[in-house]
Write an enzyme that holds these catalytic residues in place. Sequence first.
Site, short mmCIF file in Angstrom:
data_model
loop_
_atom_site.label_atom_id
_atom_site.label_comp_id
_atom_site.label_asym_id
_atom_site.label_seq_id
_atom_site.Cartn_x
_atom_site.Cartn_y
_atom_site.Cartn_z
N SER A 166 -33.49 -16.70 69.17
CA SER A 166 -33.21 -16.94 67.75
C SER A 166 -34.44 -16.50 66.96
CB SER A 166 -32.85 -18.41 67.52
OG SER A 166 -32.44 -18.63 66.19
N HIS A 193 -29.40 -14.85 67.71
CA HIS A 193 -28.96 -15.34 66.41
C HIS A 193 -29.54 -14.43 65.33
CE1 HIS A 193 -28.94 -19.64 68.30
NE2 HIS A 193 -27.96 -18.89 68.76
N ASP A 286 -29.95 -24.55 71.15
CA ASP A 286 -28.87 -23.74 71.69
C ASP A 286 -29.26 -23.17 73.05
OD1 ASP A 286 -26.46 -22.38 71.89
OD2 ASP A 286 -27.19 -20.64 70.79
#
Length: 345
Positions: A166, A193, A286
């Site tokens: 991310s 992400h 995540d």
Amino acid sequence: MKEAKRMRVLVAEHADASRAEIVRLIESDPGLRVVGAVRDGQAAVDFLLAQKADVALLDVHLPRLDGFEATRRIMASTPLPIVVCSGVSNAADATIAFRALEAGALACVEKPVGGGDALRARMAHLLQTVRLMSEVKVVRRRREPGPPRPAGRAAAAPRVVGIGASTGGPPVLQAILHALPRDFAAPLLIVQHISPGFLHSMASWLGETSGMPIHIAAHGTVPLPGHAYLAPDDFHMGVDAGGRIVLSREPPENHVRPAVSFLFRTMAQYSGPGAIGVLLTGMGRDGAEELRRMRDAGATTIAQDEESSAVHGMAGAAIALGAAGQVLPAERIVPALLALVTGGP
């Protein structure tokens, strides 16, 4: 009662009307304060040499110094979290945005233009991204990547590598893909992400700068060794029992789609000991629990260490859960993958 400290934001935008709108938007947030608003990249560099800011929001298309060159100079002289702002429909601007990420910027967002729900969504995303920079540790610019590694030995058994990232992930991904040999004997499935609309530009940038074939994943594809596959916008990506790529519109997990958790969970279920899971820098959790599932299923698991991470959220959560078999700085991940897949450094 003492007033909470507001984040100091420098705005660099070449268009007067857009700059004024962005300033108004940022000032509407009670946790943010604009300390400077300039129209070109050199002015942004000069401002930060003279005054303090907590985060810089840079347009990619700036006079004198564009977003990439301004980022490069800021990170060399007065490093701080940088968010670059680009129009995703302009391929040249998107390319500059990813070069800025390579130079040290931490996030790219779409310019808040248009109208209706789309404009409101872009405005909310810009504010959220700037606010999140308060949780980011500045990592001084990494070393320039060296030449690609020579070809390694063929693997005794095929494996699949899953990577999740991310905030701060794109330059780490770029360095990993660049350093892997062209005959790397496993496919790489990647969930990064990123703001909607930037994926195709990221794929082009990764392909051009790494030399590895980069694909936007398609449902039912059998992934090829030495190729990297990026999860598409708004689709989860996983694998099935036959090793094929699966795309899904199941609900978001950990507030995101695609989610690293979906990829790692399917790899734990179907790939087991034949898989390697790598969790890189990023906010939130995540993929952390699912990396532990991979390890429990016999997979090899790696988490990026805190020192080399821009944000030690996802990887840090995985380490706390005991999910990481190895905790490595970014520059040691490629040697680990080569040792695991090819049986040598």
